[in-house]
Design a protein around this motif. Structure first.
Motif, PDB file in Angstrom:
ATOM      1  N   ARG A   1       0.860  -1.177   0.000  1.00 33.45           N
ATOM      2  CA  ARG A   1       0.000   0.000   0.000  1.00 33.45           C
ATOM      3  C   ARG A   1       0.898   1.228   0.000  1.00 33.45           C
ATOM      4  N   LEU A   2       0.729   2.045  -1.024  1.00 32.16           N
ATOM      5  CA  LEU A   2       1.449   3.300  -1.127  1.00 32.16           C
ATOM      6  C   LEU A   2       0.519   4.395  -0.613  1.00 32.16           C
ATOM      7  N   LEU A   3       1.021   5.178   0.331  1.00 32.22           N
ATOM      8  CA  LEU A   3       0.288   6.309   0.886  1.00 32.22           C
ATOM      9  C   LEU A   3       1.147   7.546   0.692  1.00 32.22           C
ATOM     10  N   SER A   4       0.657   8.493  -0.076  1.00 30.15           N
ATOM     11  CA  SER A   4       1.399   9.724  -0.337  1.00 30.15           C
ATOM     12  C   SER A   4       0.613  10.895   0.220  1.00 30.15           C
ATOM     13  N   ASN A   5       1.308  11.759   0.957  1.00 28.36           N
ATOM     14  CA  ASN A   5       0.688  12.965   1.487  1.00 28.36           C
ATOM     15  C   ASN A   5       1.511  14.149   1.004  1.00 28.36           C
ATOM     16  N   ALA A   6       0.914  14.949   0.121  1.00 31.25           N
ATOM     17  CA  ALA A   6       1.575  16.137  -0.420  1.00 31.25           C
ATOM     18  C   ALA A   6       0.904  17.359   0.198  1.00 31.25           C
ATOM     19  N   ARG A   7       1.672  18.118   0.967  1.00 36.23           N
ATOM     20  CA  ARG A   7       1.130  19.307   1.632  1.00 36.23           C
ATOM     21  C   ARG A   7       1.681  20.556   0.952  1.00 36.23           C
ATOM     22  N   TYR A   8       0.774  21.440   0.565  1.00 30.83           N
ATOM     23  CA  TYR A   8       1.131  22.675  -0.125  1.00 30.83           C
ATOM     24  C   TYR A   8       1.059  23.849   0.841  1.00 30.83           C
ATOM     25  N   GLU A   9       1.681  24.984   0.443  1.00 33.32           N
ATOM     26  CA  GLU A   9       1.758  26.143   1.331  1.00 33.32           C
ATOM     27  C   GLU A   9       0.399  26.807   1.553  1.00 33.32           C
ATOM     28  N   SER A  10      -0.570  26.521   0.680  1.00 33.50           N
ATOM     29  CA  SER A  10      -1.893  27.128   0.839  1.00 33.50           C
ATOM     30  C   SER A  10      -2.941  26.300   0.109  1.00 33.50           C
ATOM     31  N   GLU A  11      -4.189  26.565   0.428  1.00 27.75           N
ATOM     32  CA  GLU A  11      -5.298  25.926  -0.267  1.00 27.75           C
ATOM     33  C   GLU A  11      -5.263  26.299  -1.752  1.00 27.75           C
ATOM     34  N   ALA A  12      -4.919  27.564  -2.041  1.00 24.68           N
ATOM     35  CA  ALA A  12      -4.846  28.027  -3.436  1.00 24.68           C
ATOM     36  C   ALA A  12      -3.761  27.284  -4.218  1.00 24.68           C
ATOM     37  N   ALA A  13      -2.632  26.989  -3.578  1.00 28.72           N
ATOM     38  CA  ALA A  13      -1.550  26.265  -4.252  1.00 28.72           C
ATOM     39  C   ALA A  13      -1.996  24.843  -4.605  1.00 28.72           C
TER      40      ALA A  13
END
Length: 171
Positions: A130-142
């Protein structure tokens, strides 16, 4: 039904991607950690990836160019998209964390485009991974910007490519 799920996190700045692969964790790990394998599956359908720098160590980075080679993709045909992944944490066989950014051919980050802090986890489940990727951006707009650019469909195709490689397709 897609094998890949995409969920926007409660913070509205994160994209969580999940997929179960019919392969052992060591094979999936190898596909992420060996440039000669990574270049064969990274990128959407109709694009080829060339890795010009690869230092798989904390503090190292990989620099790559995706090129559209499918004439049926119209205006995208011949287009290049450069990216840089700077490794911030590597836990062998368990997880990889990196800063993902758009870049130019020299590796300079394009500061006008969204950057994510991404962690990919690899969990063994009865001979599958199972691959789980979490990509967090600097803002909701990004995050919204990359979604509007087609990131979801492109990454779904990328993971489809990975599955083909894991199942032995040499293409």
């Amino acid at each position: 039904m897609s094998k890949t799920t995409f969920t926007v996190g409660a913070d509205k700045q994160s994209l969580i991607i999940e997929r179960l692969f019919p392969a052992s964790r060591d094979k999936v790990w190898e596909a992420y950690s060996k440039p000669e394998i990574l270049a064969r599956w990274w990128g959407p359908t109709g694009w080829e990836t060339e890795i010009t720098h690869f230092d798989f160590t904390v503090g190292g980075y990989w620099l790559y160019c995706m090129r559209c080679v499918d004439k049926n993709q119209g205006d995208f045909y011949g287009m290049e998209s450069w990216g840089r992944g700077s490794y911030t944490d590597i836990s062998p066989m368990d997880s990889i964390s990196q800063e993902d950014a758009f870049a130019d051919a020299s590796g300079e980050i394009n500061t006008s485009m969204p950057v994510s802090q991404t962690t990919v986890r690899f969990q063994e489940e009865d001979g599958h991974t199972r691959l789980l990727s979490n990509a967090r951006y600097e803002s909701e707009a990004a995050l919204q910007q990359v979604l509007e650019m087609g990131m979801e469909e492109g990454f779904r195709q990328t993971l489809d490519n990975l599955e083909r490689i894991l199942l032995g397709d040499k293409a």
